[in-house]
Design a protein around this motif. Structure first.
Motif, PDB file in Angstrom:
ATOM      1  N   PRO A   1      11.276  39.291 -95.220  1.00  0.00           N
ATOM      2  CA  PRO A   1      10.752  39.639 -96.671  1.00  0.00           C
ATOM      3  C   PRO A   1      10.528  38.184 -97.438  1.00  0.00           C
ATOM      4  O   PRO A   1       9.569  38.260 -97.928  1.00  0.00           O
ATOM      5  CB  PRO A   1      12.132  39.989 -97.415  1.00  0.00           C
ATOM      6  N   TYR A   2      11.170  37.149 -97.068  1.00  0.00           N
ATOM      7  CA  TYR A   2      10.996  35.933 -98.000  1.00  0.00           C
ATOM      8  C   TYR A   2       9.794  35.233 -97.441  1.00  0.00           C
ATOM      9  O   TYR A   2       9.137  34.373 -98.012  1.00  0.00           O
ATOM     10  CB  TYR A   2      12.106  35.076 -97.874  1.00  0.00           C
ATOM     11  N   LEU A   3       8.951  35.805 -96.232  1.00  0.00           N
ATOM     12  CA  LEU A   3       7.686  35.267 -95.818  1.00  0.00           C
ATOM     13  C   LEU A   3       6.539  36.172 -96.028  1.00  0.00           C
ATOM     14  O   LEU A   3       5.423  35.728 -95.437  1.00  0.00           O
ATOM     15  CB  LEU A   3       7.897  34.859 -94.464  1.00  0.00           C
ATOM     16  N   GLN A   4       6.850  37.220 -96.704  1.00  0.00           N
ATOM     17  CA  GLN A   4       5.747  38.067 -96.837  1.00  0.00           C
ATOM     18  C   GLN A   4       4.926  37.604 -98.055  1.00  0.00           C
ATOM     19  O   GLN A   4       5.429  37.648 -99.074  1.00  0.00           O
ATOM     20  CB  GLN A   4       6.277  39.591 -97.185  1.00  0.00           C
ATOM     21  N   ASP A   5       3.914  37.501 -97.738  1.00  0.00           N
ATOM     22  CA  ASP A   5       2.627  37.094 -98.684  1.00  0.00           C
ATOM     23  C   ASP A   5       1.767  37.934 -99.100  1.00  0.00           C
ATOM     24  O   ASP A   5       0.917  38.419 -98.314  1.00  0.00           O
ATOM     25  CB  ASP A   5       1.826  35.598 -98.476  1.00  0.00           C
ATOM     26  N   LYS A   6       1.678  38.551-100.264  1.00  0.00           N
ATOM     27  CA  LYS A   6       0.805  39.520-100.873  1.00  0.00           C
ATOM     28  C   LYS A   6      -0.426  39.122-101.247  1.00  0.00           C
ATOM     29  O   LYS A   6      -1.410  39.800-101.218  1.00  0.00           O
ATOM     30  CB  LYS A   6       1.382  40.386-101.638  1.00  0.00           C
ATOM     31  N   LYS A   7      -0.720  37.578-101.296  1.00  0.00           N
ATOM     32  CA  LYS A   7      -1.952  37.325-101.682  1.00  0.00           C
ATOM     33  C   LYS A   7      -2.771  36.761-100.384  1.00  0.00           C
ATOM     34  O   LYS A   7      -2.200  36.720 -99.221  1.00  0.00           O
ATOM     35  CB  LYS A   7      -1.679  36.172-102.617  1.00  0.00           C
ATOM     36  N   LEU A   8      -4.076  36.779-100.575  1.00  0.00           N
ATOM     37  CA  LEU A   8      -4.899  36.196 -99.342  1.00  0.00           C
ATOM     38  C   LEU A   8      -4.639  34.682 -99.393  1.00  0.00           C
ATOM     39  O   LEU A   8      -4.394  33.969-100.108  1.00  0.00           O
ATOM     40  CB  LEU A   8      -6.292  36.267 -99.878  1.00  0.00           C
ATOM     41  N   SER A   9      -4.109  34.472 -98.024  1.00  0.00           N
ATOM     42  CA  SER A   9      -3.415  33.099 -97.745  1.00  0.00           C
ATOM     43  C   SER A   9      -4.319  32.366 -96.475  1.00  0.00           C
ATOM     44  O   SER A   9      -3.850  31.163 -96.170  1.00  0.00           O
ATOM     45  CB  SER A   9      -1.964  33.160 -97.494  1.00  0.00           C
ATOM     46  N   ALA A  10      -5.254  33.063 -95.996  1.00  0.00           N
ATOM     47  CA  ALA A  10      -6.119  32.341 -94.872  1.00  0.00           C
ATOM     48  C   ALA A  10      -7.283  31.706 -95.295  1.00  0.00           C
ATOM     49  O   ALA A  10      -7.981  32.086 -96.678  1.00  0.00           O
ATOM     50  CB  ALA A  10      -6.391  33.107 -93.648  1.00  0.00           C
ATOM     51  N   TYR A  11      -8.037  30.935 -94.749  1.00  0.00           N
ATOM     52  CA  TYR A  11      -9.143  29.967 -95.245  1.00  0.00           C
ATOM     53  C   TYR A  11     -10.338  30.072 -94.046  1.00  0.00           C
ATOM     54  O   TYR A  11      -9.813  30.046 -92.911  1.00  0.00           O
ATOM     55  CB  TYR A  11      -8.744  28.722 -95.705  1.00  0.00           C
ATOM     56  N   ASP A  12     -11.417  30.393 -94.611  1.00  0.00           N
ATOM     57  CA  ASP A  12     -12.639  30.484 -93.480  1.00  0.00           C
ATOM     58  C   ASP A  12     -13.278  28.866 -93.674  1.00  0.00           C
ATOM     59  O   ASP A  12     -14.072  28.641 -94.259  1.00  0.00           O
ATOM     60  CB  ASP A  12     -13.635  31.387 -93.990  1.00  0.00           C
ATOM     61  N   VAL A  13     -12.645  28.372 -92.687  1.00  0.00           N
ATOM     62  CA  VAL A  13     -13.033  26.704 -92.450  1.00  0.00           C
ATOM     63  C   VAL A  13     -13.439  26.589 -91.017  1.00  0.00           C
ATOM     64  O   VAL A  13     -12.539  26.933 -90.142  1.00  0.00           O
ATOM     65  CB  VAL A  13     -11.987  25.737 -92.858  1.00  0.00           C
ATOM     66  N   GLN A  14     -14.707  26.122 -90.703  1.00  0.00           N
ATOM     67  CA  GLN A  14     -15.137  25.843 -89.232  1.00  0.00           C
ATOM     68  C   GLN A  14     -14.554  24.713 -88.762  1.00  0.00           C
ATOM     69  O   GLN A  14     -14.665  23.677 -89.510  1.00  0.00           O
ATOM     70  CB  GLN A  14     -16.549  26.255 -89.267  1.00  0.00           C
TER      71      GLN A  14
ATOM     72  N   ILE B   1     -19.138  18.732 -77.279  1.00  0.00           N
ATOM     73  CA  ILE B   1     -18.544  19.682 -77.925  1.00  0.00           C
ATOM     74  C   ILE B   1     -17.487  20.481 -77.231  1.00  0.00           C
ATOM     75  O   ILE B   1     -18.175  21.238 -76.087  1.00  0.00           O
ATOM     76  CB  ILE B   1     -19.303  20.702 -78.983  1.00  0.00           C
ATOM     77  N   VAL B   2     -16.239  20.489 -77.250  1.00  0.00           N
ATOM     78  CA  VAL B   2     -15.543  21.138 -76.335  1.00  0.00           C
ATOM     79  C   VAL B   2     -14.838  22.496 -77.099  1.00  0.00           C
ATOM     80  O   VAL B   2     -14.000  23.415 -76.127  1.00  0.00           O
ATOM     81  CB  VAL B   2     -14.559  20.427 -75.458  1.00  0.00           C
ATOM     82  N   SER B   3     -14.780  22.276 -78.228  1.00  0.00           N
ATOM     83  CA  SER B   3     -14.068  23.876 -78.875  1.00  0.00           C
ATOM     84  C   SER B   3     -14.732  23.820 -80.500  1.00  0.00           C
ATOM     85  O   SER B   3     -15.228  22.973 -81.117  1.00  0.00           O
ATOM     86  CB  SER B   3     -12.796  23.329 -79.139  1.00  0.00           C
ATOM     87  N   ASN B   4     -14.924  25.100 -80.698  1.00  0.00           N
ATOM     88  CA  ASN B   4     -15.617  25.810 -81.941  1.00  0.00           C
ATOM     89  C   ASN B   4     -14.411  26.797 -82.463  1.00  0.00           C
ATOM     90  O   ASN B   4     -14.463  27.734 -82.040  1.00  0.00           O
ATOM     91  CB  ASN B   4     -16.762  26.128 -81.897  1.00  0.00           C
ATOM     92  N   SER B   5     -13.699  26.441 -83.320  1.00  0.00           N
ATOM     93  CA  SER B   5     -12.683  27.439 -83.831  1.00  0.00           C
ATOM     94  C   SER B   5     -12.655  27.664 -85.472  1.00  0.00           C
ATOM     95  O   SER B   5     -13.682  27.350 -85.997  1.00  0.00           O
ATOM     96  CB  SER B   5     -11.275  26.980 -83.271  1.00  0.00           C
ATOM     97  N   ASN B   6     -11.780  28.228 -85.935  1.00  0.00           N
ATOM     98  CA  ASN B   6     -11.684  28.580 -87.430  1.00  0.00           C
ATOM     99  C   ASN B   6     -10.318  28.596 -87.933  1.00  0.00           C
ATOM    100  O   ASN B   6      -9.299  29.102 -87.439  1.00  0.00           O
ATOM    101  CB  ASN B   6     -12.380  29.920 -87.821  1.00  0.00           C
ATOM    102  N   MET B   7      -9.937  27.809 -89.012  1.00  0.00           N
ATOM    103  CA  MET B   7      -8.863  27.896 -89.680  1.00  0.00           C
ATOM    104  C   MET B   7      -8.219  29.149 -89.979  1.00  0.00           C
ATOM    105  O   MET B   7      -6.809  29.395 -89.974  1.00  0.00           O
ATOM    106  CB  MET B   7      -8.867  26.920 -91.054  1.00  0.00           C
ATOM    107  N   LYS B   8      -9.013  30.251 -90.040  1.00  0.00           N
ATOM    108  CA  LYS B   8      -8.689  31.487 -90.408  1.00  0.00           C
ATOM    109  C   LYS B   8      -7.512  31.993 -89.290  1.00  0.00           C
ATOM    110  O   LYS B   8      -6.940  33.067 -89.560  1.00  0.00           O
ATOM    111  CB  LYS B   8      -9.744  32.444 -90.468  1.00  0.00           C
TER     112      LYS B   8
END
Length: 213
Positions: free
Chosen positions: A81-94, A109-116
């Motif tokens: 319960p103390y870690l449940q976040d009802k707000k949007l908390s991820a970010y779309d960052v390449q 280039i060896v990796s293409n990922s995303n912060m999401k």
């Protein structure tokens, strides 16, 4: 980077965590996997992770990334319960990682990922760190952990990309890497792409030097 911080004995709640984060940078917490393999059991990684950290030059505030905030991936099992976040908390960052050997004319280039793809969000990590009353101070820097996507080209570490060294990756100059070599330069970049504008972090750039003898 932590912003205001909290007093010792006073945890940061999940609802407060967002306002406690000043901003984020790109980080490469270099790992010596050969040392890690030796010390991992039963001690866990220590000397393998404590010798160098590279960060990007710009601290990007969460306010600047607000247009790129998205829903985080579903977490299973459900967090406490103390870690449940009802707000949007991820970010779309390449995110992108490249390697350039000492003699190579261009990087690969060896990796293409995303912060999401980060499993535990920034707010959850800060909340968990302080739940026992640990005091976070302004300027404290916390690492999020490796960010890897579901596809092979989205893996975030050489350990994953080369499948623990069993499947070396090929660079543009024809050479192969199971793990990094002396003289290799690693560059981590990231950006959030808006309509007609881009928010970047600069480069987290570092070069592997020979060990002292």
């Amino acid at each position: 980077f932590v912003g205001p911080g909290n007093k010792m004995g006073h945890p940061i709640s999940i609802d407060e965590a967002h306002d406690q984060i000043f901003g984020i940078v790109l980080m490469n917490d270099w790992s010596a996997r050969d040392i890690q393999k030796w010390e991992y059991v039963p001690l866990g990684p220590f000397l393998a992770k404590n010798f160098a950290t590279t960060i990007s030059p710009w601290i990007v505030t969460l306010d600047a990334l607000e247009p790129f905030r998205i829903a985080s991936e579903k977490q299973d099992p459900s967090p406490k319960p103390y870690l449940q976040d009802k707000k949007l908390s991820a970010y779309d960052v390449q995110l992108q990682v490249s390697i350039q050997g000492k003699e190579a004319k261009e990087p690969t280039i060896v990796s293409n990922s995303n912060m999401k793809y980060l499993y535990w969000t920034f707010t959850q990590q800060l909340t968990h760190h302080s739940v026992t009353g640990c005091n976070m101070r302004p300027g404290d820097l916390l690492g999020s952990g490796t960010i890897s996507g579901p596809k092979k080209e989205e893996y975030g570490s050489m350990l994953e990309l080369s499948w623990s060294g069993k499947k070396p990756i090929k660079l543009n100059d024809g050479s192969e890497r199971a793990f990094l070599h002396d003289g290799d330069t690693v560059v981590v970049t990231g950006h959030a792409q808006g309509k007609g504008y881009r928010i970047g972090f600069g480069e987290a750039r570092g070069t592997v030097l020979p060990a002292h003898k």
